[in-house]
Design a protein around this motif. Sequence first.
Motif, short mmCIF file in Angstrom:
data_model
loop_
_atom_site.label_atom_id
_atom_site.label_comp_id
_atom_site.label_asym_id
_atom_site.label_seq_id
_atom_site.Cartn_x
_atom_site.Cartn_y
_atom_site.Cartn_z
N GLY A 64 4.37 10.66 -12.65
CA GLY A 64 5.53 9.84 -12.97
C GLY A 64 5.99 10.03 -14.41
O GLY A 64 7.19 10.10 -14.69
N ALA A 65 5.02 10.14 -15.33
CA ALA A 65 5.37 10.39 -16.73
C ALA A 65 6.05 11.75 -16.89
O ALA A 65 7.02 11.89 -17.65
CB ALA A 65 4.11 10.33 -17.60
N LEU A 66 5.56 12.75 -16.14
CA LEU A 66 6.19 14.07 -16.17
C LEU A 66 7.64 13.99 -15.67
O LEU A 66 8.55 14.60 -16.24
CB LEU A 66 5.39 15.04 -15.32
CG LEU A 66 6.00 16.43 -15.10
CD1 LEU A 66 6.14 17.16 -16.44
CD2 LEU A 66 5.16 17.25 -14.12
N ASN A 121 0.82 -1.21 0.00
CA ASN A 121 0.00 0.00 0.00
C ASN A 121 0.85 1.26 0.00
O ASN A 121 0.31 2.37 -0.01
CB ASN A 121 -0.90 0.04 1.25
CG ASN A 121 -2.03 -0.96 1.18
OD1 ASN A 121 -2.54 -1.25 0.11
ND2 ASN A 121 -2.41 -1.50 2.32
N SER A 122 2.17 1.11 0.03
CA SER A 122 3.03 2.22 0.39
C SER A 122 3.09 3.34 -0.64
O SER A 122 3.61 4.41 -0.34
CB SER A 122 4.46 1.72 0.64
OG SER A 122 4.96 1.08 -0.53
N GLY A 123 2.56 3.13 -1.86
CA GLY A 123 2.66 4.16 -2.88
C GLY A 123 1.35 4.79 -3.29
O GLY A 123 1.33 5.67 -4.15
N ILE A 124 0.23 4.36 -2.69
CA ILE A 124 -1.08 4.93 -3.01
C ILE A 124 -1.52 5.81 -1.84
O ILE A 124 -1.80 5.29 -0.75
CB ILE A 124 -2.13 3.82 -3.28
CG1 ILE A 124 -1.66 2.91 -4.41
CG2 ILE A 124 -3.48 4.43 -3.60
CD1 ILE A 124 -1.50 3.59 -5.75
N TRP A 178 4.74 8.26 -3.01
CA TRP A 178 4.12 7.76 -4.23
C TRP A 178 5.15 7.22 -5.23
O TRP A 178 4.86 6.34 -6.03
CB TRP A 178 3.26 8.84 -4.89
CG TRP A 178 4.04 10.03 -5.43
CD1 TRP A 178 4.28 11.20 -4.79
CD2 TRP A 178 4.66 10.12 -6.72
NE1 TRP A 178 5.02 12.03 -5.58
CE2 TRP A 178 5.27 11.40 -6.78
CE3 TRP A 178 4.77 9.28 -7.82
CZ2 TRP A 178 5.98 11.84 -7.90
CZ3 TRP A 178 5.48 9.71 -8.94
CH2 TRP A 178 6.06 10.97 -8.98
N PHE A 179 6.37 7.74 -5.16
CA PHE A 179 7.39 7.36 -6.13
C PHE A 179 8.28 6.22 -5.65
O PHE A 179 9.09 5.68 -6.42
CB PHE A 179 8.28 8.57 -6.45
CG PHE A 179 8.94 9.17 -5.23
CD1 PHE A 179 10.11 8.65 -4.72
CD2 PHE A 179 8.36 10.26 -4.59
CE1 PHE A 179 10.70 9.19 -3.59
CE2 PHE A 179 8.95 10.80 -3.46
CZ PHE A 179 10.12 10.27 -2.95
N ALA A 180 8.18 5.84 -4.37
CA ALA A 180 9.16 4.93 -3.78
C ALA A 180 9.19 3.57 -4.47
O ALA A 180 10.26 3.04 -4.79
CB ALA A 180 8.89 4.76 -2.29
N VAL A 181 8.02 2.97 -4.73
CA VAL A 181 7.99 1.64 -5.35
C VAL A 181 8.22 1.71 -6.86
O VAL A 181 9.07 0.98 -7.40
CB VAL A 181 6.67 0.93 -5.02
CG1 VAL A 181 6.57 -0.40 -5.78
CG2 VAL A 181 6.57 0.67 -3.52
N PRO A 182 7.53 2.60 -7.61
CA PRO A 182 7.81 2.67 -9.06
C PRO A 182 9.25 3.01 -9.38
O PRO A 182 9.78 2.58 -10.43
CB PRO A 182 6.85 3.77 -9.54
CG PRO A 182 5.78 3.83 -8.53
CD PRO A 182 6.41 3.48 -7.23
N ALA A 183 9.92 3.76 -8.52
CA ALA A 183 11.31 4.14 -8.79
C ALA A 183 12.22 2.94 -8.90
O ALA A 183 13.27 3.00 -9.58
CB ALA A 183 11.81 5.08 -7.69
N LEU A 184 11.86 1.83 -8.28
CA LEU A 184 12.70 0.63 -8.33
C LEU A 184 12.83 0.10 -9.75
O LEU A 184 13.81 -0.59 -10.07
CB LEU A 184 12.12 -0.45 -7.41
CG LEU A 184 12.08 -0.11 -5.92
CD1 LEU A 184 11.37 -1.20 -5.14
CD2 LEU A 184 13.48 0.11 -5.37
N ALA A 185 11.86 0.42 -10.61
CA ALA A 185 11.93 -0.03 -12.00
C ALA A 185 13.03 0.69 -12.77
O ALA A 185 13.42 0.24 -13.86
CB ALA A 185 10.58 0.17 -12.69
#
Length: 746
Positions: free
Chosen positions: A419-421, A277-280, A304-311
């Motif tokens: 994130g796209a920005l 749940n950590s990014g919503i 909000w960026f913590a999990v997607p940033a891992l990609a």
Amino acid sequence: MTSAVELASRRQRWLWGAVVTATVTVTYLVILTADDRWFYTDDTESGAVPNWIFLGRILRTGQFPSLVPEQWMAGNYPVEGQGGLWNPPQLLVNLISPSVDNMVLLATGVKWAFSVLLALGVYRICLEYGARAPWAAVAGAAVPFTGFALFFDQATWVTALTGSAWVAQAWASSLRYLRGRSGPLPAFVFLYLAISVGYVFPALVAGILAGCLVIGERIHMQSWRPSLKLAIVAACAAAGGLITYLPGVLSSSVTWRSDQGFQNDNFLTAPWSDTLNSGIPSALPAIEAWFGEVQPFPVTYIAWFAVPALAFVDWKAVHRSVRSLAGALIFLAAMLIATAGPSVMGPLRWPARLLPMFALAALVVVCVLVSRHGTLRNLPARAGAAATLVLVMTLRAGSSSPEFMNRHVLWAAAVLLVGALVLWTARHAGEWVVTTILLLSAPPVVYFQVASTTPHPLAWDLPARQSVAKANFPDRPGTTLQLGDRALVLRWTANPEGVYRSLVFGNFAKSLDETYVNAYTPIGFEEFAFHLCMRHDGSSCDDAFAAAFATEPSTGRTYVDLMLVDRVVLQRRQYPDADSEPAPPGWRWAQSPPGSADAVDAVILERIEGPVSGRNGRISFTEGVTATSVAEDYATSRVRVDSVDGGRVVFARLNWPGYTVTLDGRPLEARSVDEMFLAVDIPAGTEAGDLAVSWTPPGQVAGFVGLGLGIAGTAVMEVLYLRDRRKTRKERPEEDREQIAAATAG
């Protein structure tokens, strides 16, 4: 983004440190626009701030706070611990507090200062691990407003926030010491401050952190020498902390906090799956607490960026720095395990309180990895992976609170859009623009979270100003016992603040400078609390009235007599018909002015013969003894006693561990009446005897020895560090920046 390690210049460090401070300040202002009392909620308003004010008054008289017998529920301050009696910054807060009339402003200012300290501590940690200053700033500014920190530590549990700030600074300074960039003194100071806050979780975390860094740096440096040095300094800090915790440990046998073994009722335990749940920002996790099985706050939110940033981390390159991050990774794993329970571990409970530490470690690891190994190569695949992670988080958020699924989807769309920005900016602009967008995105998220939950469900709505609270409250000299239930205030009263013109709960009486038996305490003297069925917030059950006026068998006196209570205030909603019955012998029903707060909310009993507290010190009963008080203060009673055939003296004091008794210099044994009241047996033939009763916190001597040894040990380590540094400078006058960077990279 690049994997190279670039040590920030002094100018960069100060510049981005100022950005961290500014971002925290702006976020505070944004929160205040949503709820101007957010930082004055629950335990802060009912417990901490009144304690600061009361302890400050004591300090200003030149006394050091110890025992206040008339505050029966919460008067043993060394045992209570959270007054920070051996924590210099907290003593400064206490000293200032009586002069700040606006208690909301006081709480907000103190929390802002510690939030900045926490943010800068995280910023320093990231720099030490080789993150570039902009990414270190992103982590630092985000940590104070992660979910659990925002809704509990920031809003209610100020000692947890304070402890987190010192832990973060201790982490940074310990790492600098391990890597030879600083001496042991800062590490010792910050570890000691984390321990001496008096809140056991920061002390526990400080110990775990030190252990993780010791192991992690052994992995990084391939040598035990630096780790051994930190272990010694941590042991010195722990020895210094004995003075804070020994009184509580050695008094635990008479308190609520005796060892309860290991239990798990799932209360405030955080299942690992909830970390998804950590990014919503809208996710409400399935963590059982006071509000049921699903929390009304997003307490597992990190960023909000913590999990997607891992990609966008080049995982093939991470092996180059994973050893240098070993301590952080071990600590992250330890906090993840700890937050999952069990819910009771001896005197410790509610492991979800460690969620801010898990969030702190996660942000450190993520921002360091992105700074050192971030990449945009193969962007479509990475963007797809990030979007998949957002989808997983959205589905997990919906599984715990499906009724808010529409909200979760909207936030997921916002995360993808911003994130796209960020990705577009990363390709076409500098790193500082990317990190600036991340910094600027935090305040709107926090505003939404606070505005969606205001007023805070745990708010008490106590008066905001000392002067107003005192002006609206009747003057009640002497010692007052209130019997009432705060749950009835919440259940029946549309405007709770109106009730606080006549009733007190928690530590509110300390804000009023009134002496009440009732107070807020996490410790409690078990037998006393059980007899009056009095809870941590000063509330009591319906049977408390009968218990208070019951006769103690061995003395033939009522409990209110043995306590030297001058007045009893009954909550009218709990005792609606009390004044229609005859008053207990020796008491009368007081007549309150029609329409006054007393007339509406309270029924008051007063002694017919006037106040009894202070007539003869704290002597509440004698048998076969003539006793006259000679001198009194909080911790001591001096009494002249005469007894032909022997007898006893009972004091209006709880028999806390730590009392010593002498008669004409000869030791006597302290005894208990009904396992509560302090009593002394006087031998036959005593004539004009000098009876001295004194209390010192148990373990205080050992605590002073521990503090002295801790300071001395750290001084020795500092001398050794300075000697080694001088020796190294002679052998190697200059060490270029590339060599330092290589050492940091490991």
